[in-house]
Design a protein around this motif. Structure first.
Motif: not given
Length: 157
Positions: A9-12, A75-80, A82-91
Motif C-alpha cells: 500500500v505504501a508503494f501504491v 487537506g492531505v492524505v498520508t500513507v498511514e 491511506f492504509k487505514n482507509a483501504v483497510q477499513n473500506s476494502c479488506i
C-alpha cells in the motif's frame, strides 16, 4: 518483509499517486494525474476536451479519497491514512463492494499500464511502467517483482 501488505500500500501511494513526491496525497497530485492519464491514455495526444474530462474525474476522485482517508481533515492524505482507509473500506470485501473512489483509482491506473488494451498487464507493460516511475539498475529486479505478483503464495494480505 518486502511484499507485506503495508509495503504494498505504501508503494501504491508513493510511486503511483504521489506525483510530486512530497510524501502525501493532495489535490495537486490528482490535478497532475489528470494530465498524466490524458497523455498516456491518448498515447501522447492530449486534447483540451479529454483533459477537461480527466480533470473532472480526478478532482471528483480526490474529493472521494479525501472523504474516505483524510481522517484529520488537513487537506492531505498520508500513507498511514491511506492504509487505514483501504483497510477499513476494502479488506474482506469483494471488489464490486469497494468504494467507487478506490475502484476508479485502480481502474484508471490499470488502463494507463495496459498499453495494448487487451485487459491484461504483461511483463513488457509492467517493465515499461516501472522504468517510468523509478530508477532500476537491473531488469531482473522488475521481472522478479512481476513474477512475485503472479505467485499467489508470496501474497500477504
Amino acid at each position: 518483509m518486502a511484499y507485506s501488505w503495508d509495503n504494498r500500500v505504501a508503494f501504491v501511494v508513493r510511486y503511483l499517486y504521489d506525483i510530486d513526491n512530497n510524501g502525501y496525497l493532495d489535490a495537486h497530485d490528482f490535478h497532475c494525474l489528470a494530465l498524466r492519464t490524458c497523455v498516456l491514455e491518448g498515447k501522447g495526444d492530449c486534447s483540451a476536451t479529454r483533459l477537461q474530462k480527466y480533470q473532472h474525474i480526478m478532482l471528483s476522485l480526490w474529493e472521494e479519497i479525501a472523504q474516505l482517508a483524510d481522517f484529520d481533515k488537513d487537506g492531505v492524505v498520508t500513507v498511514e491514512e491511506f492504509k487505514n482507509a483501504v483497510q477499513n473500506s476494502c479488506i474482506g470485501r469483494k471488489y464490486e463492494d469497494f468504494p467507487q473512489a478506490l475502484k476508479a483509482f485502480i481502474e484508471t491506473n490499470f488502463r494507463m499500464i495496459d498499453i495494448n488494451t487487451d485487459g491484461i498487464i504483461g511483463i513488457e507493460e509492467f517493465r515499461y511502467d516501472c522504468v517510468q516511475r523509478m530508477v532500476v539498475e537491473d531488469i531482473k529486479e522488475i521481472d522478479e517483482a512481476f513474477n512475485s505478483l503472479l505467485n499467489v503464495s508470496s501474497r500477504s494480505y
